[in-house]
Scaffold this motif. Structure first.
Motif, PDB file in Angstrom:
ATOM      1  N   LEU B  45       0.848  -1.202   0.000  1.00 43.02           N
ATOM      2  CA  LEU B  45       0.000   0.000   0.000  1.00 43.02           C
ATOM      3  C   LEU B  45       0.881   1.248   0.000  1.00 43.02           C
ATOM      4  N   VAL B  46       1.899   1.237   0.844  1.00 46.88           N
ATOM      5  CA  VAL B  46       2.793   2.398   0.929  1.00 46.88           C
ATOM      6  C   VAL B  46       3.500   2.610  -0.406  1.00 46.88           C
ATOM      7  N   GLU B  47       4.039   1.529  -0.948  1.00 51.39           N
ATOM      8  CA  GLU B  47       4.891   1.644  -2.127  1.00 51.39           C
ATOM      9  C   GLU B  47       4.106   1.995  -3.384  1.00 51.39           C
ATOM     10  N   HIS B  48       2.932   1.369  -3.532  1.00 55.80           N
ATOM     11  CA  HIS B  48       2.202   1.518  -4.791  1.00 55.80           C
ATOM     12  C   HIS B  48       1.089   2.560  -4.741  1.00 55.80           C
ATOM     13  N   LEU B  49       0.713   2.970  -3.544  1.00 50.44           N
ATOM     14  CA  LEU B  49      -0.388   3.926  -3.473  1.00 50.44           C
ATOM     15  C   LEU B  49       0.057   5.239  -2.810  1.00 50.44           C
ATOM     16  N   PHE B  50       0.483   5.150  -1.547  1.00 51.79           N
ATOM     17  CA  PHE B  50       0.741   6.392  -0.816  1.00 51.79           C
ATOM     18  C   PHE B  50       1.980   7.133  -1.338  1.00 51.79           C
ATOM     19  N   LEU B  51       3.072   6.399  -1.543  1.00 50.15           N
ATOM     20  CA  LEU B  51       4.299   7.071  -1.997  1.00 50.15           C
ATOM     21  C   LEU B  51       4.123   7.748  -3.352  1.00 50.15           C
ATOM     22  N   PRO B  52       3.589   7.039  -4.357  1.00 47.32           N
ATOM     23  CA  PRO B  52       3.422   7.727  -5.645  1.00 47.32           C
ATOM     24  C   PRO B  52       2.509   8.951  -5.541  1.00 47.32           C
ATOM     25  N   ALA B  53       1.509   8.891  -4.681  1.00 47.74           N
ATOM     26  CA  ALA B  53       0.571  10.014  -4.594  1.00 47.74           C
ATOM     27  C   ALA B  53       1.162  11.208  -3.855  1.00 47.74           C
ATOM     28  N   PHE B  54       1.876  10.937  -2.769  1.00 50.89           N
ATOM     29  CA  PHE B  54       2.311  12.019  -1.886  1.00 50.89           C
ATOM     30  C   PHE B  54       3.794  12.348  -2.033  1.00 50.89           C
ATOM     31  N   ARG B  55       4.481  11.742  -2.968  1.00 51.57           N
ATOM     32  CA  ARG B  55       5.943  11.728  -3.028  1.00 51.57           C
ATOM     33  C   ARG B  55       6.616  13.031  -2.582  1.00 51.57           C
ATOM     34  N   ASN B  56       7.530  12.921  -1.610  1.00 51.39           N
ATOM     35  CA  ASN B  56       8.409  14.013  -1.219  1.00 51.39           C
ATOM     36  C   ASN B  56       9.578  13.418  -0.457  1.00 51.39           C
ATOM     37  N   ALA B  57      10.617  14.225  -0.270  1.00 48.53           N
ATOM     38  CA  ALA B  57      11.866  13.681   0.287  1.00 48.53           C
ATOM     39  C   ALA B  57      11.669  13.130   1.693  1.00 48.53           C
ATOM     40  N   ALA B  58      10.890  13.829   2.505  1.00 46.59           N
ATOM     41  CA  ALA B  58      10.716  13.385   3.889  1.00 46.59           C
ATOM     42  C   ALA B  58       9.982  12.049   3.935  1.00 46.59           C
ATOM     43  N   LEU B  59       8.978  11.895   3.098  1.00 42.95           N
ATOM     44  CA  LEU B  59       8.181  10.667   3.099  1.00 42.95           C
ATOM     45  C   LEU B  59       8.983   9.497   2.545  1.00 42.95           C
ATOM     46  N   GLU B  60       9.785   9.744   1.532  1.00 45.59           N
ATOM     47  CA  GLU B  60      10.530   8.665   0.882  1.00 45.59           C
ATOM     48  C   GLU B  60      11.505   7.973   1.815  1.00 45.59           C
ATOM     49  N   ASN B  61      11.903   8.660   2.852  1.00 44.54           N
ATOM     50  CA  ASN B  61      12.834   8.082   3.817  1.00 44.54           C
ATOM     51  C   ASN B  61      12.210   6.884   4.532  1.00 44.54           C
ATOM     52  N   LEU B  62      10.871   6.852   4.612  1.00 43.34           N
ATOM     53  CA  LEU B  62      10.133   5.753   5.232  1.00 43.34           C
ATOM     54  C   LEU B  62      10.635   5.434   6.640  1.00 43.34           C
ATOM     55  N   GLY B  63      11.049   6.446   7.357  1.00 48.72           N
ATOM     56  CA  GLY B  63      11.431   6.253   8.753  1.00 48.72           C
ATOM     57  C   GLY B  63      10.192   6.186   9.636  1.00 48.72           C
ATOM     58  N   ASP B  64      10.428   6.043  10.932  1.00 53.88           N
ATOM     59  CA  ASP B  64       9.293   6.015  11.851  1.00 53.88           C
ATOM     60  C   ASP B  64       8.681   7.391  12.018  1.00 53.88           C
ATOM     61  N   ALA B  65       9.457   8.399  11.745  1.00 56.31           N
ATOM     62  CA  ALA B  65       8.948   9.764  11.788  1.00 56.31           C
ATOM     63  C   ALA B  65       9.586  10.513  10.632  1.00 56.31           C
ATOM     64  N   ALA B  66       8.925  11.547  10.176  1.00 57.38           N
ATOM     65  CA  ALA B  66       9.492  12.371   9.120  1.00 57.38           C
ATOM     66  C   ALA B  66      10.456  13.371   9.738  1.00 57.38           C
ATOM     67  N   VAL B  67      11.544  13.635   9.070  1.00 62.91           N
ATOM     68  CA  VAL B  67      12.525  14.606   9.543  1.00 62.91           C
ATOM     69  C   VAL B  67      12.356  15.878   8.718  1.00 62.91           C
ATOM     70  N   LEU B  68      12.149  16.978   9.387  1.00 58.19           N
ATOM     71  CA  LEU B  68      11.714  18.195   8.721  1.00 58.19           C
ATOM     72  C   LEU B  68      12.549  19.374   9.169  1.00 58.19           C
ATOM     73  N   ASP B  69      12.786  20.291   8.268  1.00 55.91           N
ATOM     74  CA  ASP B  69      13.499  21.506   8.628  1.00 55.91           C
ATOM     75  C   ASP B  69      12.526  22.671   8.554  1.00 55.91           C
ATOM     76  N   LEU B  70      12.150  23.172   9.704  1.00 58.34           N
ATOM     77  CA  LEU B  70      11.195  24.278   9.714  1.00 58.34           C
ATOM     78  C   LEU B  70      11.894  25.622   9.688  1.00 58.34           C
ATOM     79  N   GLY B  71      13.144  25.657  10.074  1.00 60.23           N
ATOM     80  CA  GLY B  71      13.916  26.887   9.977  1.00 60.23           C
ATOM     81  C   GLY B  71      13.544  27.956  10.981  1.00 60.23           C
ATOM     82  N   ALA B  72      12.588  27.697  11.821  1.00 66.93           N
ATOM     83  CA  ALA B  72      12.173  28.693  12.801  1.00 66.93           C
ATOM     84  C   ALA B  72      11.713  27.979  14.055  1.00 66.93           C
ATOM     85  N   GLY B  73      11.683  28.705  15.141  1.00 66.76           N
ATOM     86  CA  GLY B  73      11.430  28.059  16.413  1.00 66.76           C
ATOM     87  C   GLY B  73       9.975  27.922  16.798  1.00 66.76           C
TER      88      GLY B  73
END
Lengths: 362, 362
Positions: B45-73
């Motif tokens: 489901l992740v590989e064939h449905l969610f990833l192609p639909a939502f593709r972005n660098a944070a999601l592609e990592n497929l970690g337990d959490a997304a790693v994000l740079d917000l640049g502000a506090g």
């Protein structure tokens, strides 16, 4: 009415009879559709149940979103929904799972968990006393883990379109400086360590469902791992290449997934896997393999071999890591596969399971 | 099987028959319990449905959490679960609602929405073609709103314990510098502005459910408001004291809640409320008052009176704000109450409703 509402004979399941509902919630001992509307009933749930349980400055603002100061730019973000049945079980509850599950997903990503959201999907007729017990479990789990529940949402669905209570939590944490872990960073030679016994959570749930009794009760290992992980990263942060909590799909899924993400092989020594005798017995009775059974308070570490002894010592010094063990090694051979050396000295491939061995265990 | 699966006769509801499932998902045209396990089906489901639909660098990592740079506090964080029935309706879908709802909660908090999580609770037997359509709606809504879906989770519950598809989204956004809005900051004298017509979403849902037909079809106003709100804040940020999107409970709940949070009164001029004729007709037919009916693409502003004209002009210049109107004033009198001046010149108190007028509209 969900079947779990008749669970009072099960050890470890709380007794709701003593819960007294603060006015004016008392007018409705059970959830009605209006508790999910944008009206007074929904506001009363917030005011009399959620706010007192989760109280913090961000939540008290009651805005559409919580306003948070993370103080740093790089964060981790995670989400999980929880549909476990029964809602209460020896060693835990859906409330404890909902907090600890998301805390652990953030912690294994190398982040310090900070803030959680909570989304409830309640079934019409669900007893408010049970919701209160769940919310209290969430509050105490959050306090124990050092995180705050800062915003939330409640929806109600008609009887027969839910199962009492489903919970989603999402969380953010601040990434630790100088730590660079990820599922793609395991390297050939890395030692594979697990922080304790395998299969406790899944078999605790199954034992309750199947009405099994053993000499010693099987309890879920449900726990927040951020403290344990912080102890390891504080001292050996550079040596830790990857971490994961082996929940759904158990150790086998975790090792297969990391093998694929890192393009490496995994070799584990089956006799070295820590499994409680009562969990082993339950697995044999029900036809499960402990490597596939879910854990909710364990973490697998992939660490540089020279640091393996230090990490093991740190783990064993923590109450949640007393049974930590080195169980195997990352290899350059048989890439993207998990191979187990059995007690008889044979090798067997442990593949990822096709689907659900134990439905709705988290 | 949920009733909504037979909705193909309803205008605005997509036709799923043309959807072809990429292998190997095709082996399972419907959701099975294993899609919620920690195994291969879930990964597919992740590989064939969610990833192609939502593709972005944070999601592609497929970690337990997304790693994000917000640049502000300072960030805002929000969550909402979505249980709307039917899943598809004229002008929107549960997928569009799930993205826009959380985007809007962040935007009205003065934040620039950045990242969303997505948690699915699927009912065994739910057609994958419908899930794919929902996921596509989420992807296109996220793209339109300029946000990324960076991590997610899927659980499956047995037939009869869900209603096809429930979705939770949580989101984070970066708080805009120099903007200080909040539900407690409305002040006597503030102008109350609404960005467009009231009740479109709730009555679109009710029309589908009740099988009503009007001369012109009622469409949901489901939309992301962050662009519209940014236009206002860019020019008149200091003058905006509070914002809220009047969803569940409608305008009446929003105004009552802000009146209570800010300890002020609210006076609105009933004839000035923008309501489409077909929505007015549907409300009269079904016995609803438009002030209580949910909106999913409208925002109420509380602004310093001297800036009201400028804000109105900015709103009306945006496609989502063409019908914006000034509808009332914040008062020092009748604190914590909403009073409406009727077309006959009488005053009536509009209190918050006790519970659910329109169940499961979001």
């Amino acid at each position: 009415m969900p079947e779990n509402l008749e669970l009072d004979a099960v050890p470890g399941v709380p007794d709701f009879s003593g819960w007294s509902c603060p006015l004016p919630l008392a007018d409705y001992p059970n959830i009605v559709m209006g508790h999910g509307g944008g009206g007074r009933l929904g506001n009363e749930l917030v005011e009399h149940l959620f706010l007192p349980a989760f109280r913090n400055a961000a939540l008290e603002n009651l805005g559409d979103a919580a306003v948070l100061d993370l103080g740093a730019g790089r964060i981790a973000m995670s989400t999980d929904s929880f549909v476990v049945q029964p809602l209460f079980f020896p060693g835990g509850s859906i409330g404890a799972l909902a907090v600890n599950g998301t805390v652990n997903d953030l912690a294994v990503s190398g982040a310090v968990p900070k803030f959680l959201t909570a989304g409830f999907i309640l079934e019409e007729g669900f007893p408010l006393s049970q919701l209160a017990a769940i919310v209290q479990e969430m509050a105490s789990s959050a306090a124990a883990a050092g995180v705050q529940i800062v915003t939330g949402d409640t929806k109600v669905v008609e009887r027969g379109h839910g199962d009492g209570c489903y919970i989603n939590t999402a969380g953010v944490g601040v990434l630790r400086e100088g730590i660079s872990v990820g599922p793609h960073r395991a390297q050939p030679g890395d030692a594979i360590l697990v922080s304790g016994t395998l299969g406790d959570h899944g078999m605790a749930i199954m034992s309750v469902r199947e009405g099994l009794e053993f000499e010693s009760q099987i309890r879920s290992d449900c726990a927040a791992l951020n403290g344990l992980i912080a102890n390891v990263l504080d001292v050996c942060g550079q040596a830790v290449h990857a971490m994961r909590d082996p929940t759904r799909g158990g150790l086998a899924s975790t090792l297969n997934e990391i093998a694929q993400a890192s393009d490496v092989g995994m070799m584990i020594d089956e006799p070295s896997l820590p499994v409680r005798p009562e969990v082993q017995s339950a697995c044999e009775l029900l036809g499960f393999d402990p490597v596939y059974v879910a854990n909710e308070g364990k973490v697998v570490f992939f660490v540089a071999p020279e640091a393996a002894g230090d990490v093991l010592a740190i783990l064993r010094a923590h109450p949640l890591g007393r049974d930590a063990a080195r169980i195997g090694t990352v290899t350059a051979e048989h890439k993207r596969m998990l191979v187990a050396r059995t007690a008889m000295g044979a090798n067997r491939v442990i593949s990822i399971q096709i689907g659900e061995q134990l439905p709705r265990i988290c």
